[in-house]
Design a protein around this motif. Structure first.
Motif, short mmCIF file in Angstrom:
data_model
loop_
_atom_site.label_atom_id
_atom_site.label_comp_id
_atom_site.label_asym_id
_atom_site.label_seq_id
_atom_site.Cartn_x
_atom_site.Cartn_y
_atom_site.Cartn_z
N ARG A 60 45.17 32.37 33.69
CA ARG A 60 44.28 31.69 34.64
C ARG A 60 44.02 32.56 35.87
O ARG A 60 42.91 32.55 36.43
N VAL A 61 45.02 33.32 36.28
CA VAL A 61 44.83 34.25 37.40
C VAL A 61 43.82 35.33 37.03
O VAL A 61 42.94 35.69 37.83
N GLN A 62 43.90 35.84 35.79
CA GLN A 62 42.96 36.88 35.36
C GLN A 62 41.53 36.35 35.35
O GLN A 62 40.59 37.06 35.71
N MET A 63 41.36 35.10 34.93
CA MET A 63 40.02 34.50 34.93
C MET A 63 39.46 34.40 36.34
O MET A 63 38.29 34.73 36.59
N THR A 64 40.31 33.99 37.29
CA THR A 64 39.87 33.89 38.68
C THR A 64 39.50 35.25 39.24
O THR A 64 38.46 35.40 39.91
N ALA A 85 61.16 36.76 44.35
CA ALA A 85 60.54 36.19 43.14
C ALA A 85 59.79 34.89 43.42
O ALA A 85 58.68 34.69 42.90
N PRO A 86 60.34 33.95 44.21
CA PRO A 86 59.59 32.72 44.49
C PRO A 86 58.26 32.97 45.18
O PRO A 86 57.27 32.27 44.92
N VAL A 87 58.20 33.97 46.05
CA VAL A 87 56.94 34.30 46.73
C VAL A 87 55.94 34.88 45.74
O VAL A 87 54.74 34.55 45.79
N ILE A 88 56.40 35.72 44.83
CA ILE A 88 55.51 36.29 43.80
C ILE A 88 54.93 35.17 42.96
O ILE A 88 53.72 35.16 42.65
N LYS A 89 55.75 34.18 42.60
CA LYS A 89 55.26 33.05 41.81
C LYS A 89 54.21 32.27 42.58
O LYS A 89 53.18 31.86 42.01
N GLN A 90 54.43 32.06 43.87
CA GLN A 90 53.45 31.35 44.69
C GLN A 90 52.13 32.11 44.78
O GLN A 90 51.05 31.49 44.83
N MET A 91 52.18 33.45 44.80
CA MET A 91 50.96 34.25 44.80
C MET A 91 50.10 33.92 43.58
O MET A 91 48.89 33.65 43.70
N PHE A 92 50.72 33.91 42.41
CA PHE A 92 49.98 33.61 41.18
C PHE A 92 49.45 32.17 41.21
O PHE A 92 48.30 31.94 40.82
N ARG A 132 48.68 30.23 43.77
CA ARG A 132 47.60 30.00 44.73
C ARG A 132 46.29 30.63 44.28
O ARG A 132 45.21 30.10 44.54
N VAL A 133 46.38 31.78 43.60
CA VAL A 133 45.16 32.40 43.06
C VAL A 133 44.60 31.56 41.92
O VAL A 133 43.39 31.33 41.82
N ALA A 134 45.50 31.06 41.04
CA ALA A 134 45.06 30.29 39.88
C ALA A 134 44.59 28.89 40.25
O ALA A 134 43.55 28.42 39.76
N ASN A 135 45.32 28.21 41.11
CA ASN A 135 45.04 26.80 41.41
C ASN A 135 44.06 26.61 42.57
O ASN A 135 43.30 25.64 42.58
N GLU A 136 44.10 27.51 43.55
CA GLU A 136 43.27 27.34 44.74
C GLU A 136 42.21 28.44 44.88
O GLU A 136 41.52 28.52 45.88
N GLN A 137 42.11 29.32 43.86
CA GLN A 137 41.12 30.41 43.82
C GLN A 137 41.20 31.30 45.06
O GLN A 137 40.18 31.71 45.63
N TRP A 138 42.41 31.57 45.49
CA TRP A 138 42.58 32.49 46.62
C TRP A 138 42.13 33.89 46.24
O TRP A 138 42.33 34.33 45.11
N SER A 139 41.56 34.59 47.19
CA SER A 139 41.21 36.01 46.99
C SER A 139 42.41 36.88 47.32
O SER A 139 43.39 36.41 47.92
N GLY A 140 42.33 38.15 46.95
CA GLY A 140 43.42 39.07 47.27
C GLY A 140 43.62 39.20 48.77
O GLY A 140 44.75 39.30 49.25
N ARG A 141 42.51 39.16 49.54
CA ARG A 141 42.62 39.28 51.00
C ARG A 141 43.30 38.06 51.61
O ARG A 141 44.06 38.17 52.57
N LYS A 142 43.03 36.89 51.01
CA LYS A 142 43.67 35.68 51.54
C LYS A 142 45.17 35.71 51.25
O LYS A 142 45.99 35.30 52.09
#
Length: 437
Positions: free
Chosen positions: A277-281, A197-204, A206-216
């Motif tokens: 915010r993740v959906q917007m990114t 669960a903590p890793v899943i939260k970090q995924m969201f 990093r995508v929302a705050n740092e605009q990571w792509s799915g590949r990253k």
């Protein structure tokens, strides 16, 4: 020569005098309420004991595990019906009527064989059915009762699933980051997976705050050696499914696509605000497939590092005078290796590489010359329209020079066509085009 069943019935007033030959049919039900019923071998054992006690002749024993819900889908059952029609046996031994059929179609096939006097008797552990109106009627009632139980069970299951959803419990396997509760009194309930669960939260985050792509995100998960509860790494498609799943902030749709939404009672891993915010990114980075463009050399060259295909993309650079320069780059798709290090190459450099190879590679010169002749015919037709005199088509044009010309000056289609005349496979490695050995 043995008499047929019908001839024996015509010669004897009582079917008792007919040579009865039975097929023992045992089927293991796949329905939930029958899981505690007799297994196939237990059915065979019980019915063989009954046959020995009553002196019944068993010609064949057939075992089947396929469900009898659907008409005509049981291979062993269909084989048994065919052999009854052939006269191999004229009776069936089975544990109960519902072993034969839980649908109207197969039940009708059984009754039809009895009407044709090809099937004279069905024996179950406690009942006997012959070609008698009352006994056939009872057989059909028992078979219809089994179908009614199937239909009611499907309705009850759907009703039970809806009730679970309304209680806030999503049916099915828990998504990554959650674990299914194994207790019977906690059916459809999930709990937080403390390891994932903590890793899943970090995924969201990093995508929302740092605009990571799915590949990253995918590369990062590989670096930290993230595995699902089944011990497998997440593929890129799974990552996007997770990032799009509202279950993680506390809501779910069931069934998917039904537009029936429920508020879950499980503990959310993320907030609704973070999910939005993740959906917007993701939406900002999404490029519809309808906007895909054609490039001259895609699908014609392979990566020299991992063997994946070579794709292309275009970039635009604004100039100081207000104009725009278009640049096309070719690169490895990384379909076989996400970490492939093969660098990209721009289109002018790629064309120069191909032009230099024209003197070294096997070329279908007849194909190239045929294309030259076609161009000359088109040119003469155009001149004829202008009233000019036709020129001689027999012009000696070097095929390789013409191929170089098309690579530099030809249209997108002409550039692709000229590569079709190559007899060698092309490989791109470190910004160089090489021939496949």
């Amino acid at each position: 020569m043995e008499q047929t069943i019908k001839e024996q019935l015509n010669n004897h007033r009582s079917p008792v005098l007919v040579d009865m030959r039975y097929c023992l049919y045992a089927r293991k039900s796949t329905e939930a309420e029958d899981r505690q019923a007799l297994s196939i071998e237990s059915q065979v054992k019980e019915m063989k004991a009954l046959a020995e006690k009553e002196g019944l002749k068993i010609i064949d024993i057939k075992r089947e595990a396929h469900s009898s819900k659907e008409v005509g889908q049981r291979e062993v059952f269909n084989q048994m019906l065919a052999e009854i029609k052939e006269g191999k046996y004229n009776g069936i031994l089975t544990w109960a009527p519902d072993r034969l059929s839980r649908n109207a179609g197969d039940l009708g096939s059984i009754v039809d064989l009895m009407d044709q006097k090809l099937l004279l008797e069905i024996r179950t552990y406690g009942q006997r059915f012959t070609n008698n109106p009352n006994e056939k009627f009872m057989l059909m009632i028992l078979g219809s009762q089994a179908k009614l139980e199937n239909d009611n069970k499907a309705v009850n299951v759907k009703r039970g699933l809806r009730a679970r959803c309304e209680m806030g419990f999503r049916p099915g396997v828990a998504p990554t980051g959650y674990l299914n509760e194994k207790h019977v009194d906690k059916k459809c309930q999930v709990r937080i997976d403390p390891k994932r669960a903590p890793v899943i939260k970090q995924m969201f985050e990093r995508v929302a705050n740092e605009q990571w792509s799915g590949r990253k995100v995918y590369r990062w998960l590989r670096e930290i050696d993230f595995k699902t509860k089944n011990g497998k790494p997440l593929v890129l498609g799974n990552i996007y499914l997770i990032l799009r799943n509202p279950f993680y902030y506390g809501e779910f749709e069931y069934p998917v696509g039904s537009d029936n939404w429920y508020v879950g009672k499980h503990t959310p891993i993320i907030s609704k605000e973070l999910f939005d915010r993740v959906q917007m990114t993701l939406n900002e980075n999404f490029i519809p497939k309808t906007e895909s463009k054609e490039f001259a050399f895609t699908k014609l060259i392979k990566c020299g590092y991992c063997g994946s295909g070579i794709s292309a993309d275009e970039k635009f650079k604004k100039l100081k005078d207000g104009g725009v320069n278009r640049h096309v780059y070719y690169f490895c798709t990384k379909a076989r290796n996400i970490d492939c290090k093969n660098p990209a190459i721009n289109e002018p450099t790629l064309i120069n590489e191909l032009v230099e190879l024209m003197d070294k590679i096997d070329l279908d010169e007849l194909g190239v010359k045929s294309k030259v002749e076609q161009e000359m015919i088109r040119l003469n037709r155009f001149k004829a329209m202008l009233g000019e005199k036709e020129q001689n088509n027999n012009i000696d044009i070097n095929s390789r020079d013409y191929a170089k010309y098309l690579l530099k000056e030809g249209t997108l289609i002409e550039k692709r066509e000229i590569l079709y005349f190559l007899k060698s496979k092309l490989i791109l490695k470190d910004k160089k085009i090489i021939l496949q050995q």
